[in-house]
Enzyme design. Structure first.
Site, mmCIF file in Angstrom:
data_model
loop_
_atom_site.group_PDB
_atom_site.id
_atom_site.type_symbol
_atom_site.label_atom_id
_atom_site.label_comp_id
_atom_site.label_asym_id
_atom_site.label_seq_id
_atom_site.Cartn_x
_atom_site.Cartn_y
_atom_site.Cartn_z
ATOM 1 N N GLY A 149 60.174 41.825 79.466
ATOM 2 C CA GLY A 149 61.433 42.487 79.809
ATOM 3 C C GLY A 149 61.354 43.992 79.981
ATOM 4 O O GLY A 149 62.342 44.691 79.755
ATOM 5 N N SER A 150 60.208 44.499 80.436
ATOM 6 C CA SER A 150 60.153 45.962 80.616
ATOM 7 C C SER A 150 61.053 46.415 81.771
ATOM 8 O O SER A 150 61.633 47.505 81.723
ATOM 9 C CB SER A 150 58.710 46.444 80.825
ATOM 10 O OG SER A 150 58.203 46.023 82.059
ATOM 11 N N ASN A 151 61.214 45.583 82.787
ATOM 12 C CA ASN A 151 62.155 45.942 83.868
ATOM 13 C C ASN A 151 63.600 45.890 83.363
ATOM 14 O O ASN A 151 64.432 46.700 83.778
ATOM 15 C CB ASN A 151 61.973 45.012 85.071
ATOM 16 C CG ASN A 151 60.827 45.453 85.956
ATOM 17 O OD1 ASN A 151 60.914 46.477 86.626
ATOM 18 N ND2 ASN A 151 59.728 44.698 85.939
ATOM 19 N N MET A 160 60.429 33.372 85.689
ATOM 20 C CA MET A 160 59.323 32.568 86.209
ATOM 21 C C MET A 160 59.745 31.156 86.612
ATOM 22 O O MET A 160 58.951 30.213 86.524
ATOM 23 C CB MET A 160 58.196 32.495 85.160
ATOM 24 C CG MET A 160 57.695 33.851 84.713
ATOM 25 S SD MET A 160 57.093 34.866 86.083
ATOM 26 C CE MET A 160 55.542 34.043 86.407
ATOM 27 N N ARG A 161 60.974 31.009 87.041
ATOM 28 C CA ARG A 161 61.456 29.703 87.506
ATOM 29 C C ARG A 161 61.946 29.816 88.942
ATOM 30 O O ARG A 161 62.409 30.888 89.359
ATOM 31 C CB ARG A 161 62.618 29.220 86.639
ATOM 32 C CG ARG A 161 62.239 28.988 85.210
ATOM 33 C CD ARG A 161 61.379 27.753 85.086
ATOM 34 N NE ARG A 161 60.978 27.529 83.705
ATOM 35 C CZ ARG A 161 60.097 26.621 83.346
ATOM 36 N NH1 ARG A 161 59.518 25.858 84.248
ATOM 37 N NH2 ARG A 161 59.790 26.466 82.082
ATOM 38 N N ASN A 186 65.238 40.047 93.494
ATOM 39 C CA ASN A 186 64.034 39.827 92.690
ATOM 40 C C ASN A 186 63.119 41.032 92.851
ATOM 41 O O ASN A 186 63.141 41.696 93.894
ATOM 42 C CB ASN A 186 63.312 38.564 93.199
ATOM 43 C CG ASN A 186 62.023 38.276 92.449
ATOM 44 O OD1 ASN A 186 61.993 38.301 91.228
ATOM 45 N ND2 ASN A 186 60.954 38.012 93.179
ATOM 46 N N HIS A 229 59.041 42.004 92.801
ATOM 47 C CA HIS A 229 57.727 41.357 92.894
ATOM 48 C C HIS A 229 56.646 42.440 92.954
ATOM 49 O O HIS A 229 56.806 43.439 93.673
ATOM 50 C CB HIS A 229 57.680 40.490 94.162
ATOM 51 C CG HIS A 229 56.387 39.747 94.304
ATOM 52 N ND1 HIS A 229 56.103 38.611 93.577
ATOM 53 C CD2 HIS A 229 55.291 40.000 95.054
ATOM 54 C CE1 HIS A 229 54.887 38.187 93.892
ATOM 55 N NE2 HIS A 229 54.372 39.005 94.787
ATOM 56 N N GLU A 282 65.534 30.569 99.467
ATOM 57 C CA GLU A 282 64.890 29.368 98.923
ATOM 58 C C GLU A 282 63.378 29.466 98.901
ATOM 59 O O GLU A 282 62.722 28.885 98.045
ATOM 60 C CB GLU A 282 65.272 28.168 99.785
ATOM 61 C CG GLU A 282 66.543 27.510 99.363
ATOM 62 C CD GLU A 282 66.832 26.364 100.283
ATOM 63 O OE1 GLU A 282 66.335 25.268 100.030
ATOM 64 O OE2 GLU A 282 67.544 26.592 101.285
ATOM 65 N N ASP A 336 59.517 34.440 97.157
ATOM 66 C CA ASP A 336 59.049 35.789 97.512
ATOM 67 C C ASP A 336 59.093 36.052 99.023
ATOM 68 O O ASP A 336 58.279 36.830 99.545
ATOM 69 C CB ASP A 336 57.618 36.037 96.990
ATOM 70 C CG ASP A 336 57.533 35.941 95.471
ATOM 71 O OD1 ASP A 336 58.524 36.253 94.810
ATOM 72 O OD2 ASP A 336 56.465 35.549 94.961
HETATM 73 C C1 GRF Z 1 56.878 42.317 86.777
HETATM 74 O O1 GRF Z 1 55.598 42.709 87.197
HETATM 75 C C2 GRF Z 1 57.687 41.796 87.937
HETATM 76 O O2 GRF Z 1 57.388 42.434 89.144
HETATM 77 C C3 GRF Z 1 57.263 40.355 88.004
HETATM 78 O O3 GRF Z 1 57.149 39.963 86.660
HETATM 79 C C4 GRF Z 1 56.843 41.104 85.860
HETATM 80 C C5 GRF Z 1 57.874 41.162 84.792
HETATM 81 O O4 GRF Z 1 57.580 42.159 83.840
HETATM 82 N N1 GRF Z 1 58.197 39.560 88.762
HETATM 83 P P1 GRF Z 1 58.641 42.550 82.730
HETATM 84 O O5 GRF Z 1 58.994 41.263 81.978
HETATM 85 O O6 GRF Z 1 59.828 43.145 83.402
HETATM 86 O O7 GRF Z 1 57.938 43.524 81.832
#
Ligand code: GRF
Length: 223
Positions: free
Chosen positions: A13-15, A92-93, A109, A111, A144, A147
């Site tokens: 969850g760093s984002n 991741m789903r 999203n 990526h 759908e 990415d």
């Molecule tokens: C990030 O690299 C994001 O681009 C990818 O999954 C990772 C999630 O990292 N989809 P975090 O959980 O936000 O640290």
């Protein structure tokens, strides 16, 4: 503040943290009203709880549930919160068409590559294996196809000699933490909009973000 987002995570969850810190700045145009995870062990849930953001866990049990049932459970959990935008931040789903339709396409999203290059898992390792000289991160609307949705903004990050996947991932991650909140703020302000057309929808950039250029209908921040 009226524009609020739901953040979907599966891991550290760093984002999410970057989004939260951006949301607490005085000039923020959004707030986070919910963090949802498919994993009760996701580190980001603790961060959310420590910061008084409501959390939900919607687990997907392999073999017991098909993707459609799981996506419906996600929608059922999210709908009462009426998010203006759903943000996938390390979720991741696979999200299905019904989910996207339920939220009127307002699902984005992040990526860790310059899409359309290196879709799917281990995008940083894919870039290294390809011998690329640069990679980066992309924020795109979710469709759908994994990415492959319309790209909103990208930040280009150099690949340096001797980079491992870990080193490159952490270099890209720093840019993710800037890009994602900047895009969410821009969407909240109407500077980036998803406009319905007869054939579907398209992105309109009404204002170019600071430090970005508009190239081919998307925002690009060069290395
Ligand atoms: C990030 O690299 C994001 O681009 C990818 O999954 C990772 C999630 O990292 N989809 P975090 O959980 O936000 O640290």
């Amino acid at each position: 503040m009226s524009f609020h987002i739901a953040v979907l995570i599966s891991g550290r969850g760093s984002n999410l943290e970057a989004l939260f810190h951006a949301s607490t700045r005085p000039d923020s145009a959004f707030k986070i009203s919910l963090v949802l995870s498919d994993k009760s062990s996701a580190g980001g849930l603790q961060f959310a709880e420590q910061n008084s953001i409501p959390t939900l866990v919607v687990p997907r049990k392999p073999k017991e549930q098909n993707s459609q049932t799981f996506n419906q459970a996600l929608c059922d959990a999210l709908l009462p919160y009426k998010p203006n935008l759903v943000v996938l931040a390390g979720f991741m789903r696979v999200i299905d068409a019904n989910f996207i339709h339920t939220f009127n396409g307002h699902v984005i999203n992040i990526h860790p590559s310059l899409l359309p290059l290196y879709r799917g898992l281990d995008a940083q390792a894919q870039a290294l294996d390809a011998g690329a000289k640069e990679s980066g991160c992309t924020v795109h609307y979710v469709t759908e196809e994994i990415d492959a949705g319309p790209i909103v903004a990208q930040a280009v990050v150099p690949i340096l000699a001797g980079d491992t996947a870990e080193v490159l991932s952490s270099r890209i991650l720093k840019f993710e933490h800037q890009l994602l909140p900047a895009v969410v703020n821009a969407i909240a302000r109407g500077d980036i909009a998803l406009v319905r057309t007869e054939s579907g929808s398209r992105i309109v950039i009404n204002k170019v973000l600071d430090n970005f250029k508009l190239e081919g209908g998307r925002l690009i921040r060069s290395a």
